[in-house]
Design a protein around this motif. Structure first.
Motif, PDB file in Angstrom:
ATOM      1  N   HIS A   1     -46.282  36.645 -10.584  1.00 13.05           N
ATOM      2  CA  HIS A   1     -45.209  36.763  -9.280  1.00 13.05           C
ATOM      3  C   HIS A   1     -45.861  35.737  -8.378  1.00 13.05           C
ATOM      4  O   HIS A   1     -46.677  36.082  -7.929  1.00 13.05           O
ATOM      5  N   ALA A   2     -45.330  34.551  -8.219  1.00 13.48           N
ATOM      6  CA  ALA A   2     -45.437  33.603  -7.181  1.00 13.48           C
ATOM      7  C   ALA A   2     -45.111  34.146  -5.739  1.00 13.48           C
ATOM      8  O   ALA A   2     -43.966  33.984  -5.210  1.00 13.48           O
ATOM      9  N   LYS A   3     -46.104  34.632  -5.129  1.00 11.96           N
ATOM     10  CA  LYS A   3     -45.985  35.505  -3.810  1.00 11.96           C
ATOM     11  C   LYS A   3     -46.963  35.175  -2.730  1.00 11.96           C
ATOM     12  O   LYS A   3     -48.024  34.478  -3.210  1.00 11.96           O
ATOM     13  N   GLU A   4     -46.705  35.312  -1.770  1.00 15.74           N
ATOM     14  CA  GLU A   4     -47.848  35.245  -0.598  1.00 15.74           C
ATOM     15  C   GLU A   4     -49.210  35.584  -1.162  1.00 15.74           C
ATOM     16  O   GLU A   4     -49.073  36.807  -1.422  1.00 15.74           O
ATOM     17  N   GLY A   5     -50.229  34.954  -0.997  1.00 18.80           N
ATOM     18  CA  GLY A   5     -51.545  35.420  -1.341  1.00 18.80           C
ATOM     19  C   GLY A   5     -52.141  35.152  -2.796  1.00 18.80           C
ATOM     20  O   GLY A   5     -53.073  35.449  -3.240  1.00 18.80           O
ATOM     21  N   LEU A   6     -51.110  34.612  -3.544  1.00 20.90           N
ATOM     22  CA  LEU A   6     -51.348  34.340  -4.999  1.00 20.90           C
ATOM     23  C   LEU A   6     -52.617  33.150  -5.077  1.00 20.90           C
ATOM     24  O   LEU A   6     -53.559  33.337  -5.864  1.00 20.90           O
ATOM     25  N   PHE A   7     -52.471  32.152  -3.900  1.00 20.46           N
ATOM     26  CA  PHE A   7     -53.727  31.177  -3.701  1.00 20.46           C
ATOM     27  C   PHE A   7     -54.124  31.485  -2.352  1.00 20.46           C
ATOM     28  O   PHE A   7     -53.419  31.639  -1.522  1.00 20.46           O
ATOM     29  N   ASP A   8     -55.480  31.074  -2.367  1.00 16.21           N
ATOM     30  CA  ASP A   8     -56.128  31.220  -1.050  1.00 16.21           C
ATOM     31  C   ASP A   8     -55.883  29.662  -0.464  1.00 16.21           C
ATOM     32  O   ASP A   8     -55.412  28.811  -1.170  1.00 16.21           O
ATOM     33  N   GLU A   9     -56.213  29.523   0.673  1.00 19.01           N
ATOM     34  CA  GLU A   9     -56.024  27.907   1.500  1.00 19.01           C
ATOM     35  C   GLU A   9     -56.754  26.853   0.773  1.00 19.01           C
ATOM     36  O   GLU A   9     -56.490  25.769   0.649  1.00 19.01           O
ATOM     37  N   ALA A  10     -57.726  27.085   0.017  1.00 18.89           N
ATOM     38  CA  ALA A  10     -58.523  26.293  -0.725  1.00 18.89           C
ATOM     39  C   ALA A  10     -57.988  26.131  -2.229  1.00 18.89           C
ATOM     40  O   ALA A  10     -58.379  25.150  -3.130  1.00 18.89           O
ATOM     41  N   GLY A  11     -56.762  26.730  -2.612  1.00 18.76           N
ATOM     42  CA  GLY A  11     -56.302  26.610  -3.876  1.00 18.76           C
ATOM     43  C   GLY A  11     -56.876  27.410  -5.026  1.00 18.76           C
ATOM     44  O   GLY A  11     -56.414  27.399  -6.141  1.00 18.76           O
ATOM     45  N   ASN A  12     -57.805  28.250  -4.481  1.00 14.07           N
ATOM     46  CA  ASN A  12     -58.297  29.146  -5.585  1.00 14.07           C
ATOM     47  C   ASN A  12     -57.181  30.337  -5.810  1.00 14.07           C
ATOM     48  O   ASN A  12     -56.427  30.547  -5.024  1.00 14.07           O
ATOM     49  N   ILE A  13     -57.524  30.907  -6.871  1.00 14.34           N
ATOM     50  CA  ILE A  13     -56.587  32.404  -7.061  1.00 14.34           C
ATOM     51  C   ILE A  13     -57.053  33.086  -5.917  1.00 14.34           C
ATOM     52  O   ILE A  13     -58.249  33.801  -5.790  1.00 14.34           O
ATOM     53  N   GLY A  14     -55.891  33.844  -5.519  1.00 14.42           N
ATOM     54  CA  GLY A  14     -56.299  34.986  -4.228  1.00 14.42           C
ATOM     55  C   GLY A  14     -56.905  36.126  -4.730  1.00 14.42           C
ATOM     56  O   GLY A  14     -56.911  36.404  -6.060  1.00 14.42           O
ATOM     57  N   ALA A  15     -57.580  37.003  -3.849  1.00 11.23           N
ATOM     58  CA  ALA A  15     -58.281  38.111  -4.127  1.00 11.23           C
ATOM     59  C   ALA A  15     -57.660  39.083  -5.134  1.00 11.23           C
ATOM     60  O   ALA A  15     -58.149  39.546  -5.914  1.00 11.23           O
ATOM     61  N   ALA A  16     -56.028  39.426  -4.908  1.00 13.14           N
ATOM     62  CA  ALA A  16     -55.296  40.388  -5.268  1.00 13.14           C
ATOM     63  C   ALA A  16     -55.351  40.107  -6.970  1.00 13.14           C
ATOM     64  O   ALA A  16     -55.095  40.785  -7.901  1.00 13.14           O
ATOM     65  N   SER A  17     -55.318  38.893  -7.210  1.00 11.85           N
ATOM     66  CA  SER A  17     -55.082  38.394  -8.679  1.00 11.85           C
ATOM     67  C   SER A  17     -56.174  38.036  -9.669  1.00 11.85           C
ATOM     68  O   SER A  17     -56.369  37.545 -10.605  1.00 11.85           O
ATOM     69  N   LYS A  18     -57.331  37.689  -8.720  1.00 10.39           N
ATOM     70  CA  LYS A  18     -58.525  36.997  -9.133  1.00 10.39           C
ATOM     71  C   LYS A  18     -59.222  37.687 -10.435  1.00 10.39           C
ATOM     72  O   LYS A  18     -59.317  37.060 -11.557  1.00 10.39           O
ATOM     73  N   GLN A  19     -59.316  39.125 -10.461  1.00  7.92           N
ATOM     74  CA  GLN A  19     -59.856  39.988 -11.335  1.00  7.92           C
ATOM     75  C   GLN A  19     -58.996  39.847 -12.689  1.00  7.92           C
ATOM     76  O   GLN A  19     -59.483  39.466 -13.751  1.00  7.92           O
ATOM     77  N   PHE A  20     -57.775  39.937 -12.628  1.00  7.80           N
ATOM     78  CA  PHE A  20     -56.784  39.810 -13.812  1.00  7.80           C
ATOM     79  C   PHE A  20     -56.867  38.524 -14.348  1.00  7.80           C
ATOM     80  O   PHE A  20     -56.899  38.444 -15.693  1.00  7.80           O
ATOM     81  N   LEU A  21     -56.738  37.439 -13.325  1.00  6.36           N
ATOM     82  CA  LEU A  21     -56.730  36.191 -14.060  1.00  6.36           C
ATOM     83  C   LEU A  21     -58.124  35.698 -14.664  1.00  6.36           C
ATOM     84  O   LEU A  21     -58.293  34.693 -15.473  1.00  6.36           O
ATOM     85  N   GLN A  22     -59.123  36.229 -14.163  1.00  7.27           N
ATOM     86  CA  GLN A  22     -60.590  35.793 -14.834  1.00  7.27           C
ATOM     87  C   GLN A  22     -60.598  36.585 -16.183  1.00  7.27           C
ATOM     88  O   GLN A  22     -61.137  35.910 -16.910  1.00  7.27           O
ATOM     89  N   GLY A  23     -60.223  37.700 -16.197  1.00 11.18           N
ATOM     90  CA  GLY A  23     -60.142  38.464 -17.340  1.00 11.18           C
ATOM     91  C   GLY A  23     -59.216  37.761 -18.573  1.00 11.18           C
ATOM     92  O   GLY A  23     -59.570  37.534 -19.556  1.00 11.18           O
ATOM     93  N   TRP A  24     -58.123  37.024 -17.893  1.00 12.07           N
ATOM     94  CA  TRP A  24     -57.333  36.396 -19.088  1.00 12.07           C
ATOM     95  C   TRP A  24     -57.851  34.992 -19.204  1.00 12.07           C
ATOM     96  O   TRP A  24     -57.969  34.732 -20.515  1.00 12.07           O
ATOM     97  N   MET A  25     -58.569  34.433 -18.370  1.00  7.72           N
ATOM     98  CA  MET A  25     -59.283  33.101 -18.728  1.00  7.72           C
ATOM     99  C   MET A  25     -60.506  33.582 -19.625  1.00  7.72           C
ATOM    100  O   MET A  25     -60.696  32.612 -20.695  1.00  7.72           O
ATOM    101  N   ASP A  26     -61.325  34.529 -19.588  1.00  8.65           N
ATOM    102  CA  ASP A  26     -62.338  34.900 -20.431  1.00  8.65           C
ATOM    103  C   ASP A  26     -61.871  35.092 -21.977  1.00  8.65           C
ATOM    104  O   ASP A  26     -62.388  34.706 -22.799  1.00  8.65           O
TER     105      ASP A  26
END
Ligand SMILES: Cc1cc2nc3c(=O)[nH]c(=O)nc-3n(C[C@H](O)[C@H](O)[C@H](O)COP(=O)(O)O)c2cc1C
Length: 183
Positions: free
Chosen positions: A147-172
Motif C-alpha cells: 500500500h503506497a501510503k505515507e511512511g512507506l519510504f523515508d526521506e532518503a528513499g529507504n523503505i520506512g520503518a513500518a514495512s522494513k521487516q516485511f520487505l527485508q524478509g521478502w528480499m531474503d
C-alpha cells in the motif's frame, strides 16, 4: 563483486512512480553479491509480429540485458485491475520471435505498490499467468501487495520503518529463490 545480476522491470513510466521507488528501496535490502539494472521499457515499439525478423534496437537491447541477467525483479502498479500495457508490451517484445523467448528460465520476483489498499493483487496475478507461459519460475511466497501510503519510504528513499521487516524478509526469500534457480 556481484555474482548475481538482476534485471529490474518497473511497470510504470511515471516520473515519481511509487513502484520505481519501491524497486530502489528493495535493491538497498539486497546482499553484496547481487547487483541490479533497471531495464528501459518506455522506448520499445508496440509489439508487431511483422517486425519479428528485424527487431528494433530497443528490443534487441532489452533481450540482451535479460539474457545477461541471472534473475528478474518485476515491480508493477495495477492499471484497471491488470498489469499496465507498457509491461505487457515489454513481455511480448522480448518473448519473440517464436523460439527465442529471452525471459525463459530466469527466476523472478513479483511485487507491486498501489494507492489502493488491496492494489496490485490482480495485476500481479495476471502477470504471473503470463510469466508461467513464458517459462519464468516465480517466487510464490511471501506475496507482497504494498500500500503506497505515507511512511512507506523515508526521506532518503529507504523503505520506512513500518514495512522494513516485511520487505527485508521478502528480499531474503527472493535472494534464496534466485540462487536456487540461477544457472
Ligand atoms: C490508468 C490507471 C488505472 C489504475 N487502476 C488501478 C487499479 O486497478 N487498482 C489500483 O489499486 N490502483 C489503480 N490505479 C492507481 C495506481 O495505483 C496509482 O496511480 C499508482 O501511483 C501507480 O503506480 P506508480 O506510482 O508506480 O506510477 C490506476 C491508475 C491509473 C493511471
Amino acid at each position: 563483486m556481484a555474482q548475481f545480476q538482476i534485471a529490474v522491470v518497473v511497470g510504470s513510466l511515471r516520473r515519481d512512480s511509487f513502484n520505481r521507488k519501491l524497486a530502489d528501496g528493495l535493491i538497498r535490502l539486497a546482499p553484496a553479491d547481487f547487483s541490479f539494472k533497471h531495464l528501459q521499457i518506455g522506448d520499445l515499439p508496440l509489439y508487431n509480429q511483422d517486425d519479428d525478423a528485424n527487431q528494433a534496437a530497443p528490443v534487441k537491447r532489452l533481450k540482451s540485458e535479460i539474457s545477461a541477467s541471472q534473475g528478474l525483479l518485476f515491480v508493477t502498479p495495477e492499471y484497471n485491475r491488470s498489469m499496465p500495457g507498457v509491461l505487457k508490451n515489454a513481455l511480448d517484445n522480448a518473448s519473440r520471435p517464436y523460439g527465442q523467448n529471452a525471459w525463459a528460465g530466469k527466476p523472478a520476483g513479483v511485487i507491486g505498490a498501489s494507492v489502493g489498499p488491496v492494489g496490485t493483487a490482480l495485476a500481479q496475478q495476471h502477470l504471473r499467468n503470463v510469466l508461467a507461459y513464458l517459462d519464468v519460475p516465480t517466487l510464490g511466497q511471501p506475496e507482497a501487495f504494498i500500500h503506497a501510503k505515507e511512511g512507506l519510504f523515508d526521506e532518503a528513499g529507504n523503505i520506512g520503518a513500518a514495512s522494513k521487516q516485511f520487505l527485508q524478509g521478502w528480499m531474503d526469500k527472493y535472494v534464496a529463490w534466485v540462487k536456487r534457480h540461477a544457472g
